[in-house]
Design an enzyme around this catalytic site. Structure first.
Site, PDB file in Angstrom:
ATOM      1  N   LYS A 182       0.827  -1.203   0.000  1.00 36.37           N
ATOM      2  CA  LYS A 182       0.000   0.000   0.000  1.00 36.37           C
ATOM      3  C   LYS A 182       0.874   1.272   0.000  1.00 36.37           C
ATOM      4  CE  LYS A 182      -3.546  -2.493  -0.360  1.00 36.37           C
ATOM      5  NZ  LYS A 182      -4.500  -3.223   0.446  1.00 36.37           N
TER       6      LYS A 182
HETATM    7  C1  LIG Z   1      -5.563  -4.329   0.695  1.00 40.08           C
HETATM    8  C2  LIG Z   1      -7.025  -4.101   0.697  1.00 40.08           C
HETATM    9  C3  LIG Z   1      -7.825  -4.428   1.798  1.00 40.08           C
HETATM   10  C4  LIG Z   1      -7.304  -5.175   2.975  1.00 40.08           C
HETATM   11  O1  LIG Z   1      -6.236  -4.586   3.590  1.00 40.08           O
HETATM   12  P1  LIG Z   1      -5.391  -5.438   4.659  1.00 40.08           P
HETATM   13  O2  LIG Z   1      -4.692  -4.398   5.444  1.00 40.08           O
HETATM   14  O3  LIG Z   1      -4.480  -6.309   3.868  1.00 40.08           O
HETATM   15  O4  LIG Z   1      -6.360  -6.217   5.461  1.00 40.08           O
HETATM   16  C5  LIG Z   1      -9.162  -4.106   1.759  1.00 40.08           C
HETATM   17  N1  LIG Z   1      -9.710  -3.517   0.694  1.00 40.08           N
HETATM   18  C6  LIG Z   1      -8.994  -3.202  -0.395  1.00 40.08           C
HETATM   19  C7  LIG Z   1      -9.657  -2.510  -1.534  1.00 40.08           C
HETATM   20  C8  LIG Z   1      -7.632  -3.511  -0.435  1.00 40.08           C
HETATM   21  O5  LIG Z   1      -6.912  -3.250  -1.529  1.00 40.08           O
END
Ligand SMILES: *Cc1c(COP(=O)(O)O)cnc(C)c1O
Length: 386
Positions: free
Chosen positions: A184
């Site tokens: 991210k």
């Molecule tokens: C990565 C992601 C999540 C989940 O995030 P985590 O921190 O890995 O649980 C949820 N929604 C979207 C759209 C994502 O890309």
């Protein structure tokens, strides 16, 4: 061809967070402690909200948000099919039923018209997902929610920096959720944050993230007088560790710097691919700040002698990491078997699922890396162009 593999979504990790993690390790304070508290304070200030709860993932933030707004068996929650499993699973684990809707073909965000069509007396909430970092049409979605008395929980996993008409993501609805997973925009390894201005939601999320224990009754190592804890709810264990927050407190101040770099790369990609048989991301309208989380190329497969999956293979073979965001949820076996979704239900999400490729877009990329990605995409397209 590139000599070393360029991973998709590699995080940029700098010396300050490396040192901070070492300091945490040496201090012996690994679990939730002062660094988590500091990270929450910083995040609150960054977003201009009253409450920020650091958690071990965005999935945890979404799940606890569903419980905080009171989702129960029999409730329906509307979300886009074009998202990660996490968004729908949060609803299911709270006992609710995910109601999928199609996305717009150009923005890839959930289609407000389709949201309205899916509203029933059982609908309780909407989860807008800021796909690739692009704000949804929040004027429309907030209007729909107000009109039908629905809650909004924002899945802003892609969109920490994004703004819509000058307002920051995560502040439009009841609760906003963010991810600091390694791929991210800023990272803590695993990690997430829920933000809200509603004290009741904040308390509930805090409590459920730590076994349902009352916050004011929690003993801390700083307390001289021992306090007994009280369990008042059936909670989970979804808290963030200080080791994770040690990374976050150094990443967060660089959030705009990393954003600038991804914006630069995004613009280079737009320029480099505009003459190819691919659909590049839709232009960004005035009043919208995009987060530039994912750069998705949509292959115009009618003009190519290659499928999307073959294209992925050709990229990897040339040492460029790629991703697919997403094969829509209505095409995934679990949601098909459980809820009867099938191919064809959402024409735009179907169309995108067959064509989309995400190419590397990270502040870690050097100019040479970016050039390698461009050259490789252009080489493969040239080879397979009809
Ligand atoms: C990565 C992601 C999540 C989940 O995030 P985590 O921190 O890995 O649980 C949820 N929604 C979207 C759209 C994502 O890309």
């Amino acid at each position: 061809m590139r000599e070393t593999f360029l991973p998709f979504g590699a995080p940029l990790i700098e010396q300050a967070e490396i040192d901070e993690v070492v300091t945490s390790l040496k201090s012996g304070w690994l679990g939730t402690g002062p660094k988590v508290h500091k990270f929450e304070e910083m995040f609150k200030e960054y977003k201009g909200v009253k409450y920020a709860m650091a958690l071990n993932s965005c999935t945890a933030a979404l799940h606890l948000s569903m419980l905080a707004i009171g989702i129960k068996p029999g409730n329906e929650v509307i979300l886009p099919s074009m998202t990660f499993a996490s968004t729908a699973n949060a609803v299911i684990h709270a006992g609710g039923k995910p109601i999928l809707v199609d996305c717009e073909k150009d923005t890839m965000n959930m289609d407000p018209e389709d949201i309205e069509r899916q509203i029933t007396p059982k609908t309780k909430a909407i989860i807008p997902v800021y796909f690739a970092g692009r704000p949804c049409n929040m004027d429309r979605i907030v209007d729909i929610a107000n009109k039908h008395n629905l809650k909004i929980v924002e899945d802003a996993a892609h969109a920490i920096e994004a703004e819509y008409n000058g307002k920051k993501t995560g502040t439009f609805g009841d609760i906003g959720c963010f991810s600091f997973y390694v791929t991210k925009n800023i990272i803590t390894g695993e990690g997430g944050m829920a933000i809200t201005n509603v004290e009741e939601y904040a308390n509930k999320i805090k409590r459920l993230s730590f076994h349902g224990i009352r916050k004011d009754k929690l003993h801390s190592s700083f307390d001289k007088k021992y306090k007994h804890y009280q369990v008042i709810d059936r909670g989970f264990k979804l808290t963030m560790m200080d080791i994770q927050a040690a990374i976050g407190i150094h990443q967060l101040p660089r959030v705009e710097k990393y954003w600038e770099r991804r914006k630069e790369i995004w613009e280079r990609y737009n320029e480099a691919f505009k003459d190819l048989p691919v659909f590049i991301p839709a232009p960004i309208p005035n009043g919208v700040k995009h987060s530039y989380h994912l750069y998705t190329l949509l292959l115009d497969i009618d003009k190519l002698n290659i499928t999307r999956d073959e294209f992925l293979y050709e990229m990897a073979k040339r040492n460029i990491g790629v991703g697919v965001h997403y094969i829509a949820l209505h095409l995934q076996p679990y949601y098909q078997q459980k809820y009867g979704y099938k191919q064809g239900d959402f024409p735009n999400a179907d169309w995108i699922s067959d064509r989309t490729v995400s190419i590397p877009l990270s502040a870690k990329l050097t100019d040479n890396d970016v050039q390698d990605v461009i050259n490789t995409v252009r080489e493969i397209i040239a080879l397979y162009r009809r």
